[in-house]
Design a protein around this motif. Sequence first.
Motif, PDB file in Angstrom:
ATOM      1  N   LEU A  74       0.813  -1.220   0.000  1.00 27.40           N
ATOM      2  CA  LEU A  74       0.000   0.000   0.000  1.00 27.40           C
ATOM      3  C   LEU A  74       0.844   1.266   0.000  1.00 27.40           C
ATOM      4  N   ASP A  75       2.136   1.133   0.247  1.00 25.86           N
ATOM      5  CA  ASP A  75       2.998   2.310   0.194  1.00 25.86           C
ATOM      6  C   ASP A  75       3.446   2.621  -1.231  1.00 25.86           C
ATOM      7  N   ALA A  76       3.001   1.801  -2.170  1.00 24.45           N
ATOM      8  CA  ALA A  76       3.336   2.039  -3.567  1.00 24.45           C
ATOM      9  C   ALA A  76       2.753   3.383  -3.994  1.00 24.45           C
ATOM     10  N   PRO A  77       3.378   4.037  -4.968  1.00 19.39           N
ATOM     11  CA  PRO A  77       2.960   5.393  -5.324  1.00 19.39           C
ATOM     12  C   PRO A  77       1.788   5.458  -6.303  1.00 19.39           C
ATOM     13  N   VAL A  78       1.139   6.615  -6.287  1.00 18.68           N
ATOM     14  CA  VAL A  78       0.181   6.972  -7.331  1.00 18.68           C
ATOM     15  C   VAL A  78       0.979   7.188  -8.613  1.00 18.68           C
ATOM     16  N   THR A  79       0.512   6.614  -9.711  1.00 19.78           N
ATOM     17  CA  THR A  79       1.191   6.816 -10.994  1.00 19.78           C
ATOM     18  C   THR A  79       0.237   7.497 -11.967  1.00 19.78           C
TER      19      THR A  79
END
Lengths: 323, 450
Positions: B342-347
Amino acid sequence: MEKKLFVSPSPHVHGGDSTTRLMRDVVIALLPALAVSVWVFGLQTLVISAVAVASCVLFEYLIQRWLLKGASTIGNFSAIVTGLLLAFNLPVNIPVWLVILGSLVAIAVGKMTFGGLGKNPFNPALVGRVFLLISFPVQMTSFTAVRPDAMSGATPLAFVKEALKNGEKMENILAQINYTDLLTGFKAGSLGEVAALALLAGFVYLLVRKVISWHIPVTVLGSMAVLSAVLWGVDSQHYMSPLFHLLTGGALLGAIFMATDYVTSPMTHRGMLIYGCGIGVLTILIRTWGAYPEGMSFAILIMNSVVPLLNKYVKPRRFGVKK
Amino acid sequence: MLKSFPIGGVHPSENKLSRGAAIETFPVPETVTIPLSQHIGAPAVAAVAKGDKVVVGQVIATAGGFVSSNIHSSVSGTVTAVDAAVNGQGLRQPAVTIKVEGDEWDPAIDRSDKLVRECNLEPKEIIAKIQAAGIVGMGGATFPAHVKLSVPPGKKAEFLIINGVECEPYLTSDHRVMLERGEELLVGVTILMKALGVNKAFIGIENNKPDAIAHLTSLAAAYAGVEVVPLKVQYPQGGEKQLIAAVTGRQVPSAPALPIDVGAVVQNASTAVAVYEAVQKNKPLIERVVTVTGKGLAKPGNFKVRIGTPISALIAAAGGLPEDAGKVINGGPMMGRAMVNLDAPVTKGSSGVLVMSGSEACREAADTCIKCGKCVNVCPMGLEPYLLSKLSRKGMWEQAEKGIITDCIECGSCQFTCPAHLPLLDFIRLGKAKVMGIIRARAAAAAPKK
């Protein structure tokens, strides 16, 4: 990452349809016809239906658990549908042991031999019925009078066929037939074939609930009507009228409930149209020139055997391909 | 009768929980992780190194080819890493991590709200600006926008189609953009029309957004050749081929045919706004509107977010991950990807984040196929999902190829509708990837040897 999450490929939602829901809807759609049948034939209808359903469910359970050693499959209502449809194809005064035997053949031979639900090539209820019809013709074709002024002894189809064979005039034969009785169910016949209006109500329910599409019932009945109209137009003294064909025998029961069995009918709408026309035409041919007064069961079983071919060669309309 | 695509389709529950939530500007996070591959095509090549100072809008990675895209910094600060970072699916992918210091923008970017209608650039200049700004399809497919706008020689664009369908349940980011940035969107449409040399544009919107249809229809009266087309609410209405067929009646044939072969170029509604910003305001694609939604969230909303912001921060802003959360999806429920990190970024392609409860997320046990044919009837490509799935399961690639498995758009309608809960698309996707590999290998073998 403290929290554990599910991971799966898309789609992540489901429409909520299930085999059980579909089968339960078929049972519900059969209830009006069952009610009419009780009204016409009395409580023995319920005895026969209950025995057929109970034995179908029991045989499926036993075979699935003890022979195939798989998880029980009776929860999905399909054995109940088979039992009810088999009962609908039997006369009311049939001995109970024949009902049990028919259920055994329907489930054991018609369905479980091939691996159970989804794998049987032929409609199990019809396998049971045709087995009984061929093995016990007397018990399968003796119909009681439903009331003093109604026709008794023979189904309307058998009655007309016999009379025509004896050289009687069509007008005289038809004078003895009351179309209102055909619609409401006061005629001799199997439990579920008698009430045209109740069967049509079930059809509407199945359409509204999107359990089946119109394709098979409409093409079965439509092709029956067209072919019989042609014959009738050529010689109305020797051939029965389209309306008579549609309202008698298992025409409606077969077209709406038997021919539309998912497992044994085609996957594509185009395939369904061909399949439905095949059933309609074969039914009229058997009724008109065959040895049996009724041809629906045989027609459906014959077309069942064509379904794998239809699935192989009749493809859906593809996107982006010119017609 | 509302227009729709010609075959198949399903109607999932819409659940547009955040349709009424106005776009909120999300605060700039403390650090951003900006992946170098946020688009279809070659990854971008990093143009900064650890320790470099960057400003908002500065190029931090340059396109790795024609079918690729520039990447810009969405914040100002110091580059702390140019390394692999774990993405939402748990895979390590090259990314630039930046520690935020202040909010200093590239002075070339016009940050005022003033609407700039006039555009005197030549088509080539417009496309060059769009390419430089790193604009990709923002509906989720992330195909570089300049590639679609560069019409190959011998082909001709006849019309532009703006995809404002948003047929995925839950998602409302395009809906809000159409409502709140209508003028910018329409100027973007005129710019795209000029770039393509067409004088007709259609904006396709599903009929469950009557406010957006009414708003854009009234605005579009002032723009020549722009027509809003209300569409039937039917999934996958927003599929590129489906949308073209619904709006124009033309069907794009199987690959290698492209939309341009029937004269159409499709761009997403949010992409049109990004085009406006790039061409008129010199603003590269550094932020986008993301829907954060789910039945368990306290405040589902639509946020304007800097690219690279951790998704966990968005969920926190929408009320925090509920106790019963079972699945978090990057995208919508029909085609989105389940996240492990869930810490993955908005792209650039993140149109929404959907939080589902454990019970919603669980699949039911698969039963036996009862040959009901429902999958065949809902397939918008006219395929036979039950058959393709079975062929893939059995590894019968040749037959799967003949069954045109490569036509599958992976919309999931078949699996959505299957009463036996069969994982139809799981296997079809597997088979499609395999068959495409076989086709590529065959082409490589047949190509003339050097």
